[in-house]
Design a protein around this motif. Structure first.
Motif, PDB file in Angstrom:
ATOM      1  N   MET B 264      20.305  -3.060   3.928  1.00 44.83           N
ATOM      2  CA  MET B 264      19.123  -2.468   3.125  1.00 44.83           C
ATOM      3  C   MET B 264      17.693  -2.469   3.797  1.00 44.83           C
ATOM      4  N   LEU B 265      17.479  -3.809   4.436  1.00 42.87           N
ATOM      5  CA  LEU B 265      16.252  -3.850   5.268  1.00 42.87           C
ATOM      6  C   LEU B 265      15.910  -2.777   6.293  1.00 42.87           C
ATOM      7  N   LEU B 266      17.238  -2.773   7.088  1.00 44.25           N
ATOM      8  CA  LEU B 266      17.105  -1.567   8.343  1.00 44.25           C
ATOM      9  C   LEU B 266      16.783  -0.402   7.480  1.00 44.25           C
ATOM     10  N   PHE B 267      17.590  -0.033   6.564  1.00 46.91           N
ATOM     11  CA  PHE B 267      17.363   1.201   5.966  1.00 46.91           C
ATOM     12  C   PHE B 267      16.028   1.522   5.733  1.00 46.91           C
ATOM     13  N   VAL B 268      15.182   0.828   5.067  1.00 47.71           N
ATOM     14  CA  VAL B 268      13.719   0.735   4.632  1.00 47.71           C
ATOM     15  C   VAL B 268      13.020   0.919   5.810  1.00 47.71           C
ATOM     16  N   LEU B 269      13.221   0.123   7.118  1.00 46.46           N
ATOM     17  CA  LEU B 269      12.576   0.335   8.274  1.00 46.46           C
ATOM     18  C   LEU B 269      12.833   1.629   8.749  1.00 46.46           C
ATOM     19  N   VAL B 270      13.811   2.231   8.800  1.00 51.14           N
ATOM     20  CA  VAL B 270      14.211   3.261   9.560  1.00 51.14           C
ATOM     21  C   VAL B 270      13.304   4.503   8.731  1.00 51.14           C
ATOM     22  N   MET B 271      13.449   4.257   7.408  1.00 50.49           N
ATOM     23  CA  MET B 271      12.580   5.374   6.633  1.00 50.49           C
ATOM     24  C   MET B 271      11.174   5.131   7.107  1.00 50.49           C
ATOM     25  N   ALA B 272      10.507   4.322   6.872  1.00 45.42           N
ATOM     26  CA  ALA B 272       9.235   3.839   7.284  1.00 45.42           C
ATOM     27  C   ALA B 272       8.870   4.481   8.668  1.00 45.42           C
ATOM     28  N   MET B 273       9.744   4.128   9.550  1.00 50.85           N
ATOM     29  CA  MET B 273       9.640   4.684  10.905  1.00 50.85           C
ATOM     30  C   MET B 273       9.521   6.222  10.897  1.00 50.85           C
ATOM     31  N   LEU B 274      10.562   6.790  10.027  1.00 49.29           N
ATOM     32  CA  LEU B 274      10.548   8.256  10.223  1.00 49.29           C
ATOM     33  C   LEU B 274       9.195   8.779   9.719  1.00 49.29           C
ATOM     34  N   ILE B 275       8.519   8.248   8.847  1.00 47.52           N
ATOM     35  CA  ILE B 275       7.179   8.766   8.345  1.00 47.52           C
ATOM     36  C   ILE B 275       6.089   8.625   9.425  1.00 47.52           C
ATOM     37  N   SER B 276       6.259   7.669   9.967  1.00 42.59           N
ATOM     38  CA  SER B 276       5.006   7.451  11.305  1.00 42.59           C
ATOM     39  C   SER B 276       5.572   8.065  12.619  1.00 42.59           C
ATOM     40  N   TRP B 277       6.800   7.712  12.933  1.00 41.23           N
ATOM     41  CA  TRP B 277       7.170   8.156  14.231  1.00 41.23           C
ATOM     42  C   TRP B 277       8.460   9.039  14.239  1.00 41.23           C
ATOM     43  N   PRO B 278       8.514  10.228  13.573  1.00 42.70           N
ATOM     44  CA  PRO B 278       9.876  10.942  13.434  1.00 42.70           C
ATOM     45  C   PRO B 278      10.326  11.408  14.423  1.00 42.70           C
ATOM     46  N   ARG B 279       9.895  11.142  15.809  1.00 44.37           N
ATOM     47  CA  ARG B 279      10.584  11.402  16.950  1.00 44.37           C
ATOM     48  C   ARG B 279      11.227  10.077  17.684  1.00 44.37           C
ATOM     49  N   GLY B 280      11.010   9.139  17.084  1.00 47.57           N
ATOM     50  CA  GLY B 280      11.601   7.851  17.711  1.00 47.57           C
ATOM     51  C   GLY B 280      10.556   7.266  18.633  1.00 47.57           C
ATOM     52  N   PHE B 281      11.143   5.993  18.996  1.00 47.65           N
ATOM     53  CA  PHE B 281      10.392   4.859  20.079  1.00 47.65           C
ATOM     54  C   PHE B 281       9.564   5.788  21.281  1.00 47.65           C
ATOM     55  N   PHE B 282      10.297   6.608  21.748  1.00 47.26           N
ATOM     56  CA  PHE B 282       9.479   7.424  22.916  1.00 47.26           C
ATOM     57  C   PHE B 282       9.129   8.608  22.661  1.00 47.26           C
ATOM     58  N   GLY B 283       9.187   9.082  21.361  1.00 52.44           N
ATOM     59  CA  GLY B 283       8.778  10.349  21.103  1.00 52.44           C
ATOM     60  C   GLY B 283       9.544  11.527  21.644  1.00 52.44           C
ATOM     61  N   GLU B 284      10.636  11.242  21.972  1.00 51.48           N
ATOM     62  CA  GLU B 284      11.727  12.267  22.758  1.00 51.48           C
ATOM     63  C   GLU B 284      12.584  12.940  21.851  1.00 51.48           C
ATOM     64  N   GLY B 285      12.992  12.418  20.685  1.00 47.37           N
ATOM     65  CA  GLY B 285      14.028  12.833  19.605  1.00 47.37           C
ATOM     66  C   GLY B 285      13.872  14.406  19.544  1.00 47.37           C
ATOM     67  N   ARG B 286      14.787  14.953  19.334  1.00 48.91           N
ATOM     68  CA  ARG B 286      14.864  16.232  19.022  1.00 48.91           C
ATOM     69  C   ARG B 286      14.182  16.543  17.641  1.00 48.91           C
ATOM     70  N   THR B 287      13.567  17.623  17.391  1.00 44.82           N
ATOM     71  CA  THR B 287      13.118  17.849  16.063  1.00 44.82           C
ATOM     72  C   THR B 287      13.583  19.400  15.714  1.00 44.82           C
ATOM     73  N   GLU B 288      14.233  19.727  16.292  1.00 40.93           N
ATOM     74  CA  GLU B 288      15.098  21.352  15.669  1.00 40.93           C
ATOM     75  C   GLU B 288      16.580  21.173  16.176  1.00 40.93           C
TER      76      GLU B 288
END
Lengths: 250, 288, 337
Positions: B264-288
């Motif tokens: 659960m903790l992990l899931f919450v962190l992932v959701m929080a992460m998606l709000i601020s960095w939707p494209r992952g740690f290096f900002g190279e995730g695909r958004t389409e």
């Protein structure tokens, strides 16, 4: 001035795709933006239509600051756009494509009310718009099965249904046959003459642009290198230079 | 004291997750496929490994045979099934791999996967060793090293081989890949094969720790999905960092909050992460 | 899938499709058969219970199609909301009230509010991330059952749900339950069909078809997707609540990803976006599952295999096949006449 752009910039990594662009679009003007590939036309277009957010600079529309607004919000104040690769609702009937836009303009997107009278008035309005762009009698065809040129006209009709004050068109002539280009060009002129719209056209087809536009902005390397009426732009040294350096797709 | 031992275990889990997630990232990058069957492939690896070990195969041979067999299964699945829907919308590929996950799990159930099977640790890797004053089971150390070496090997291979060049080209832009004269079908078969082999070897290597049964891959799949989202969909180096982040979060969460709360903790962190960095740690995730 | 969508959109346009009447007639006959089922199966109470399970499955299938069929968002963890409803209603009935008119609204409200909070983040992601997160969410809910196993019964499931009352009258007979469930199904179906004709429903279809264009005509796609997600979660939780009250117990299996797979299968089998299709998909699947799994243990193999097969050969589902067959027949008839 309908649309005012001040010092607009946007970078991608190290590349300044749009670099300190300032220009304005007058009421009832056909204003084209041209430039070689990679000049930043499309980025500028995306900044103005809300598809991208700028890093710096301001955009205002009829005196209202609209910098960083989302496309949804921009549509609500009368800024419409069309797409380079025609963007319509292919699996829906032609008339429904336009009706969606009308309902959206009337603020009905979240409505759970179904009123026959309202739907009738929407239908009438949609048919009027379709007739205006030359799509009468095609109302019930699946939009995706329209011929290419008609799909472009429908794309414009969807935008028109927003009752916009300005319409921005992303390469409206790209990929069209000669006949279709004439049709679309006529439509663009009529948008101004009959509807009183300001029109911004980002276009590759320089010949057509020279003929249609009141005013042309030429971009290169993210900057505006010339701006003025077609005749002046044609004679501009910087523009000639840009042409000579090859990559104008004329 | 506890914290350091947890950290070491987090690195072990992170290493397994790394190997597993790289397969997931690879197949996503080249084929734009979100592979819901990746966890089932992990389970195949674990169960096949236990079976092979039971037949008297030595550990090192099991660690080679299992990924080769499962890799071939993967390539065949791609040829026989995934290739049928290559030009369909992305939604269909997700549904298809989801159906495959059910199908494979069903088969594993019939092959004894309803029961938890143990994988013995070879004598050589039994016991514990002391590093900087902290004891750690030798086998866990071995798994981490194996995973890191394999991951490093994969990166080198991607960087220097002809195959790697094609994979990277297709990863950046499928259309550009086509321009380079890449036989897309063969490339996809090989990518799915390699991806399956990676899932299988993480399954078999981790089997002495996680055991082997039909649904052993379920939890690791969820963790890997969280990993690729944190790292940015399709980003290889993002996946590397995220694998260890997830490994540490899970192990620390389990240590201090209990097993299920960690998830659960992990899931919450992932959701929080998606709000601020939707494209992952290096900002190279695909958004389409 | 496209065929089905075309069928739908023709109706949307208010066009008089000539094929509409026999279709409606068939629906009415089926609806009447469904409503009168308890009279047909008087000798085998078991059949009625099986049918009741099929009806619950149909409601949850409908709930997923509200999301996927309307907005195109694919949920691989819809069991999360079904299970949420089951556990919430089960706990309420044991600890708070056995009046169904209290339990159901409270359950649906709780699920909707939770879905609103979680959905607000989920619907802003791209489709693939959304799909992955829905699966993860269902795993989280599954884990929650074990975290609070002193309340939920953990592995053993939630047992001893009391017999419930409606307006103070106990509801216990299988017939009464069947009609109650059937009534909810018909009402939900009517609701879903009505939604499709409203401006909201049409804007949903616009999002499903071309999200980018929808944004540029001023449709707030995030908000509308969220509405669909909340409606969908709410209806799924209603199905779960009815299930636990009818069944008297619930096990954590309702939250397992196999269950999510089943719900997805109902919709895919019936035809995504057809609204009516998933109901038949659910009914057909539930009956098949019952009979096949009484013959073989390897049910999951057949289930997974069928899933894969449907996606490859008939992505439009049964309804898609029926639709295109019918269209072909109708076209043939027209050319002949």
């Amino acid at each position: 001035m309908t649309l005012q752009i001040n010092g607009l910039s946007r970078r991608f990594g190290g590349l300044k795709a749009v670099n300190d662009v300032t220009t304005s679009i007058a009421d009832r003007a056909i204003h084209s933006i041209i430039g070689p590939n990679g000049a930043g036309k499309t980025t500028l277009f995306n900044l103005v239509t809300g598809a991208l957010a700028p890093d710096a600079g301001r955009i205002s529309f009829q005196g209202q600051d609209i910098t960083g607004w989302t496309p949804e919000r921009l549509a609500g104040i009368g800024i419409a756009r069309t797409f380079q690769r025609t963007s319509i609702f292919k699996d829906l009937p032609v008339v429904e494509n336009v009706a969606l836009s009308i309902r959206s303009r009337r603020g009905m997107n979240r409505s759970l009310m179904r009123s026959a009278a309202t739907e009738r008035s929407i239908d009438v309005e949609a048919r009027d718009i379709l007739a205006w762009v030359g799509l009468s009698s095609k109302e019930h065809i699946r939009a995706g099965s329209l011929a290419h040129g008609f799909q472009r006209a429908l794309d414009i009709a969807i935008g028109l249904a927003l009752k916009p004050k300005i319409i921005l068109m992303d390469e409206p002539l790209a990929g069209m046959s000669r006949g279709d280009r004439e049709t679309v060009a006529t439509l663009i002129t009529r948008l101004r003459e009959e509807m009183g719209l300001a029109i911004v056209v980002v276009e590759h087809d320089v010949g057509m642009v020279m003929r249609l536009s009141d005013r042309i902005t030429v971009m290169q390397h993210g900057k505006v290198i010339a701006e003025g009426p077609p005749a002046a732009v044609r004679e501009d040294e910087a523009v000639k230079n840009a042409y000579l350096h090859g990559n104008f797709a004329a | 004291m506890l914290a350091i031992s947890l950290a070491l275990n987090g690195i072990v889990l992170g290493s397994v997750l790394l190997l597993f997630s790289l397969g997931l990232t690879l197949i996503y990058g080249v084929g734009r496929i979100v592979n819901f069957a990746h966890g089932a492939l992990f389970s195949i690896g674990a169960m096949l490994g236990v079976w092979l070990a039971g037949q008297g195969l030595p550990m090192w041979l099991t660690l080679i045979v299992t990924p080769v067999v499962v890799g071939l299964i993967g390539a065949m699945l791609d040829w026989a099934i995934l290739a049928r829907i290559r030009d369909r919308p992305i939604v269909d590929s997700m549904l298809l791999t989801f159906g495959l996950a059910l199908f494979i799990t069903g088969i594993l159930y019939e092959m004894g996967g309803r029961h938890v099977q143990m994988m013995p640790i070879p004598h050589m890797l039994e016991g514990a060793t002391t590093i900087f004053g902290f004891t750690l089971p030798v086998y866990r150390l071995f798994v981490s090293l194996l995973a890191v070496m394999l991951a490093a090997g994969l990166f080198l291979f991607l960087k220097n081989s002809d195959w790697g060049l094609r994979v990277r080209a297709a990863n950046d832009d499928p259309e550009m890949g086509a321009c380079l004269g890449i036989n897309r079908e063969m490339l996809m078969h090989s990518v799915v094969g390699v991806s399956a082999a990676l899932a299988a070897i993480s399954g078999v290597a981790a089997a002495p720790i996680f055991m082997a049964y039909a649904t052993v891959g379920d939890k690791i799949l969820i963790l890997a999905f969280m990993t690729v989202i944190l790292g940015g969909l399709g980003s290889l180096r993002g996946a590397v960092v995220a694998a260890y982040v997830v490994g540490l979060i899970i192990v620390f969460g389990e240590g201090y909050l209990g097993g299920q709360m960690a998830l659960m903790l992990l899931f919450v962190l992932v959701m929080a992460m998606l709000i601020s960095w939707p494209r992952g740690f290096f900002g190279e995730g695909r958004t389409e | 899938m496209t065929d089905a969508v075309v069928l739908q959109s023709k109706n949307l346009a208010g066009e008089r499709a000539p094929s509409r009447r026999p279709y409606l007639l068939a629906m009415i006959i089926l609806a009447v058969l469904g409503a009168t089922l308890p009279f047909w199966v008087t000798n085998s109470p078991f059949l009625l219970i099986l049918a009741s399970h099929a009806v619950v499955a149909a409601i949850v299938a409908l709930s997923l199609d509200l999301l996927t069929g309307n907005t195109g968002l694919l949920s691989f963890g819809h069991a999360a909301w079904y299970g949420f409803g089951a556990y919430a209603a089960g706990l309420l009935s044991k600890n708070f009230s056995s009046e169904i008119l209290v339990i159901l609204p409270l359950t649906v409200m709780a699920a909707s509010l939770t879905a609103l909070a979680i959905g607000a983040i989920l619907v802003r992601q791209i489709g693939k991330t959304f799909a992955i997160l829905t699966l993860a969410l269902s795993q989280i809910f599954y884990a929650l059952v074990f975290v609070f196993s002193d309340r939920t019964g953990g592995e053993d499931g939630l047992q001893g749900v009391p017999i419930i009352t409606a307006f103070g009258q106990t509801v216990a007979s299988p017939e009464a339950w069947y009609w109650l469930l059937y009534g909810v199904l018909v009402a939900s179906l009517a609701g879903a069909l009505y939604l499709r004709t409203t401006p909201l429903g049409r804007a949903w279809l616009a999002i499903k078809e071309n999200t980018e264009r929808a944004r540029f005509i001023g449709i707030n796609t995030g908000a509308l997707k969220l509405i669909a997600y909340v409606f969908s979660a709410g209806l799924a939780s209603l199905a779960g609540a009815l299930f636990v009250l009818f069944n008297g117990a619930v096990s954590p299996d309702v939250l397992h990803w196999f269950e999510s797979g089943k719900i997805l299968m109902y919709v895919v089998l019936g035809g995504v976006g057809t609204i009516v299709g998933p109901i038949f998909g659910a009914a057909a699947f539930t009956l098949t599952e019952h009979y096949v799994s009484s013959v073989t243990d390897a049910w999951l193999i057949y289930f997974g295999g069928l899933f894969v097969l449907i996606i490859i050969v008939a992505p439009g589902g049964l309804f898609g096949i029926a639709g295109s067959l019918y269209a072909r027949l109708a076209a043939g008839r027209e050319t002949r006449s």
